[in-house]
Design a protein around this motif. Structure first.
Motif, PDB file in Angstrom:
ATOM      1  N   LYS A 326       0.887  -1.072   0.119  1.00  0.00           N
ATOM      2  CA  LYS A 326       0.156   0.130   0.055  1.00  0.00           C
ATOM      3  C   LYS A 326       0.939   1.287  -0.077  1.00  0.00           C
ATOM      4  O   LYS A 326       0.584   2.408  -0.727  1.00  0.00           O
ATOM      5  CB  LYS A 326      -1.151   0.261   1.057  1.00  0.00           C
ATOM      6  CG  LYS A 326      -2.116  -1.125   1.262  1.00  0.00           C
ATOM      7  CD  LYS A 326      -2.944  -1.061   2.492  1.00  0.00           C
ATOM      8  CE  LYS A 326      -3.873  -2.178   2.534  1.00  0.00           C
ATOM      9  NZ  LYS A 326      -4.769  -1.786   3.900  1.00  0.00           N
ATOM     10  N   ASP A 342      -4.933  -3.835  -4.250  1.00  0.00           N
ATOM     11  CA  ASP A 342      -6.644  -3.908  -4.786  1.00  0.00           C
ATOM     12  C   ASP A 342      -6.217  -4.701  -6.123  1.00  0.00           C
ATOM     13  O   ASP A 342      -7.358  -5.059  -6.447  1.00  0.00           O
ATOM     14  CB  ASP A 342      -7.166  -2.393  -5.054  1.00  0.00           C
ATOM     15  CG  ASP A 342      -7.505  -1.857  -3.542  1.00  0.00           C
ATOM     16  OD1 ASP A 342      -7.505  -2.669  -2.592  1.00  0.00           O
ATOM     17  OD2 ASP A 342      -7.639  -0.882  -3.489  1.00  0.00           O
ATOM     18  N   LYS A 364      -3.083  -9.500  10.223  1.00  0.00           N
ATOM     19  CA  LYS A 364      -4.152  -8.480   9.666  1.00  0.00           C
ATOM     20  C   LYS A 364      -4.097  -8.426   8.056  1.00  0.00           C
ATOM     21  O   LYS A 364      -5.168  -8.597   7.580  1.00  0.00           O
ATOM     22  CB  LYS A 364      -3.847  -7.131  10.067  1.00  0.00           C
ATOM     23  CG  LYS A 364      -4.056  -6.734  11.561  1.00  0.00           C
ATOM     24  CD  LYS A 364      -3.577  -5.600  12.026  1.00  0.00           C
ATOM     25  CE  LYS A 364      -3.867  -5.314  13.402  1.00  0.00           C
ATOM     26  NZ  LYS A 364      -3.435  -3.911  13.788  1.00  0.00           N
ATOM     27  N   ILE A 365      -3.029  -8.561   7.532  1.00  0.00           N
ATOM     28  CA  ILE A 365      -3.058  -8.675   5.994  1.00  0.00           C
ATOM     29  C   ILE A 365      -3.502 -10.006   5.583  1.00  0.00           C
ATOM     30  O   ILE A 365      -4.380  -9.925   4.530  1.00  0.00           O
ATOM     31  CB  ILE A 365      -1.482  -8.621   5.374  1.00  0.00           C
ATOM     32  CG1 ILE A 365      -0.918  -7.223   5.894  1.00  0.00           C
ATOM     33  CG2 ILE A 365      -1.329  -8.986   3.932  1.00  0.00           C
ATOM     34  CD1 ILE A 365       0.690  -7.213   5.672  1.00  0.00           C
ATOM     35  N   GLU A 367      -5.924 -11.594   6.894  1.00  0.00           N
ATOM     36  CA  GLU A 367      -7.493 -11.278   6.886  1.00  0.00           C
ATOM     37  C   GLU A 367      -7.972 -10.429   5.865  1.00  0.00           C
ATOM     38  O   GLU A 367      -9.149 -10.817   5.239  1.00  0.00           O
ATOM     39  CB  GLU A 367      -7.747 -10.786   8.520  1.00  0.00           C
ATOM     40  CG  GLU A 367      -9.288 -10.474   8.864  1.00  0.00           C
ATOM     41  CD  GLU A 367      -9.947 -11.806   8.748  1.00  0.00           C
ATOM     42  OE1 GLU A 367     -11.076 -12.018   8.359  1.00  0.00           O
ATOM     43  OE2 GLU A 367      -9.346 -12.922   9.217  1.00  0.00           O
ATOM     44  N   GLU A 368      -7.101  -9.436   5.409  1.00  0.00           N
ATOM     45  CA  GLU A 368      -7.700  -8.541   4.436  1.00  0.00           C
ATOM     46  C   GLU A 368      -7.921  -9.427   3.010  1.00  0.00           C
ATOM     47  O   GLU A 368      -8.601  -9.235   2.203  1.00  0.00           O
ATOM     48  CB  GLU A 368      -6.708  -7.491   4.198  1.00  0.00           C
ATOM     49  CG  GLU A 368      -6.596  -6.530   5.284  1.00  0.00           C
ATOM     50  CD  GLU A 368      -5.545  -5.323   5.092  1.00  0.00           C
ATOM     51  OE1 GLU A 368      -5.073  -5.174   3.885  1.00  0.00           O
ATOM     52  OE2 GLU A 368      -5.399  -4.543   5.840  1.00  0.00           O
ATOM     53  N   ASN A 371     -10.789 -11.504   2.912  1.00  0.00           N
ATOM     54  CA  ASN A 371     -11.899 -10.815   2.694  1.00  0.00           C
ATOM     55  C   ASN A 371     -11.931 -10.483   1.259  1.00  0.00           C
ATOM     56  O   ASN A 371     -13.150 -10.209   0.738  1.00  0.00           O
ATOM     57  CB  ASN A 371     -11.776  -9.482   3.619  1.00  0.00           C
ATOM     58  CG  ASN A 371     -12.233 -10.036   5.003  1.00  0.00           C
ATOM     59  OD1 ASN A 371     -12.681 -10.840   5.276  1.00  0.00           O
ATOM     60  ND2 ASN A 371     -11.683  -8.825   6.131  1.00  0.00           N
ATOM     61  N   LYS A 372     -10.774 -10.378   0.511  1.00  0.00           N
ATOM     62  CA  LYS A 372     -10.680 -10.259  -0.893  1.00  0.00           C
ATOM     63  C   LYS A 372     -11.163 -11.408  -1.785  1.00  0.00           C
ATOM     64  O   LYS A 372     -11.236 -11.180  -2.983  1.00  0.00           O
ATOM     65  CB  LYS A 372      -9.435  -9.566  -1.426  1.00  0.00           C
ATOM     66  CG  LYS A 372      -9.027  -8.002  -1.032  1.00  0.00           C
ATOM     67  CD  LYS A 372      -7.776  -7.775  -1.351  1.00  0.00           C
ATOM     68  CE  LYS A 372      -6.879  -6.942  -0.662  1.00  0.00           C
ATOM     69  NZ  LYS A 372      -7.916  -5.512  -1.177  1.00  0.00           N
TER      70      LYS A 372
END
Length: 388
Positions: A326, A342, A364-365, A367-368, A371-372
């Protein structure tokens, strides 16, 4: 005492750590041990401590010799060992309580000439594994899977078998056959000078990747101090290693592997003397988790991510089809453009490797990414390991 395991502990000015080491051996759940303490010319209270243990436990035998260096001190101990199997512990290290129980169970089941296990540094909880599958290897398998890569595997840019002689159980006759012709005082590379020729000479080895051994790295550890006479010491090591490998591994051209292994020493010198890493890859890519020729996406463009990119560019082990971060989107490194996370779903990869040192951030990454819509099994992270 034919089936006794002889444990040799070379000692030089190690009074601060010696009791922890010897206690870890004496308290083993496997009790059929002979413990040989070799005081290599210490000037502190190490020999006094050795005598105390000798009085307390009949399995302990202590010797004081003039300072000859760790290679010759170990050999002195082995020559006085009664067991047909030997192993070593350095005086500032220690072992887990069930180490020899577990390893001797393997020995009695398979009867290998060598058992190779592994270690962790300063209780890091990160095992320094051999890059080999666990199990029994006979001569033909050794010649195919171990010997050509043991000192340097070009695919991973590192050795596939750790050289630590303290992480080996080895038959006494095999050890003596290798060391009797080396008369030099060896102070660098002394483990490799036994381990790698022994594998060439042996007919069988069992690989156990459990880190039974705890290696304690402190300010006075030999790998932390580099005087300029190390150059002569390394030349002696290189000369003797080449001689032994050419004797016991006649079918191989050893130059490539020896050169690769010697770079591990010059890397340490370069870092110590100049503060410069020889390789831009400070961290090793998690090769064991990724099949060769996989297509991977790398998440993270810090030091870890850059190391992974460099390693894969050099080794060609896996193909990088995307690099994401990011904060660094749009930047480039090593001919790779860093993209926004993204856009990850626009490319189909076999695996996504999270190149982050902090476990909490990595989770955390993960989990992201889930979710994607990226499959859980494709997302990989392990604590990055510094090259050593």
């Amino acid at each position: 005492m034919k089936n006794v395991l002889s444990v040799i502990i070379p000692i030089y000015n190690c009074e601060k750590y010696l009791r922890r080491c010897v206690d870890s051996v004496i308290s083993q759940t496997y009790s059929d041990l002979e413990i040989i303490l070799i005081d290599d010319g210490s000037t502190d209270n190490s020999m006094k401590i050795c005598r105390e243990y000798e009085k307390k436990d009949l399995r302990v035998h202590s010797y004081h010799i003039d300072n000859v260096g760790i290679y010759q001190a170990r050999k002195y101990g082995v020559m006085r060992a009664n067991g047909n199997l030997i192993t070593f512990v350095d005086a500032d290290d220690w072992i887990e309580k069930d180490t020899y129980d577990s390893l001797m169970e393997i020995y009695y089941k398979y009867r290998p000439e060598i058992i190779a296990f592994t270690y962790q540094i300063n209780d890091s909880q990160i095992p320094r594994e051999n890059n080999l599958k666990e199990g029994m290897y006979h001569k033909e398998q050794m010649e195919k899977c171990i010997i050509p890569y043991m000192m340097y595997d070009a695919k991973i840019g590192n050795r596939c078998l750790n050289p630590s002689i303290s992480c080996k159980i080895i038959q006494k006759h095999l050890y003596l056959s290798l060391t009797e012709i080396v008369s030099d005082r060896i102070t660098w590379g002394e483990d490799a000078l036994v381990t790698y020729p022994a594998i060439c000479a042996a007919n069988s080895i069992y690989i156990d990747n459990h880190p039974y051994y705890h290696y304690f790295m402190h300010a006075k550890s030999s790998t932390h101090s580099y005087s300029y006479d190390i150059i002569d010491n390394l030349k002696k090591f290189q000369k003797n290693l080449t001689m032994l490998l050419e004797m016991y591994g006649k079918a191989y051209d050893w130059r490539f592997q020896i050169d690769g292994y010697m770079r591990s020493f010059t890397e340490m010198l370069s870092m110590n003397w100049f503060g410069i890493h020889q390789s831009a890859a400070r961290y090793t890519f998690p090769y064991k988790r990724i099949p060769c020729n996989s297509c991977v996406q790398i998440y993270g463009a810090g030091e870890v991510g850059k190391s992974y990119i460099v390693e894969l560019a050099q080794s060609g082990y896996a193909k990088v089809i995307g690099w994401y971060d990011k904060a660094k989107c749009g930047e480039s490194f090593c001919n790779n453009i860093i993209s926004a996370p993204d856009t990850m779903l626009n490319v189909q990869a076999d695996y996504v490797v999270i190149a982050i040192e902090d476990a909490g951030v990595a989770e955390k990454i993960r989990e992201e990414l889930r979710n994607k819509g990226i499959e859980q099994d494709k997302i990989l992270w392990e604590k990055p390991q510094l090259r050593i």
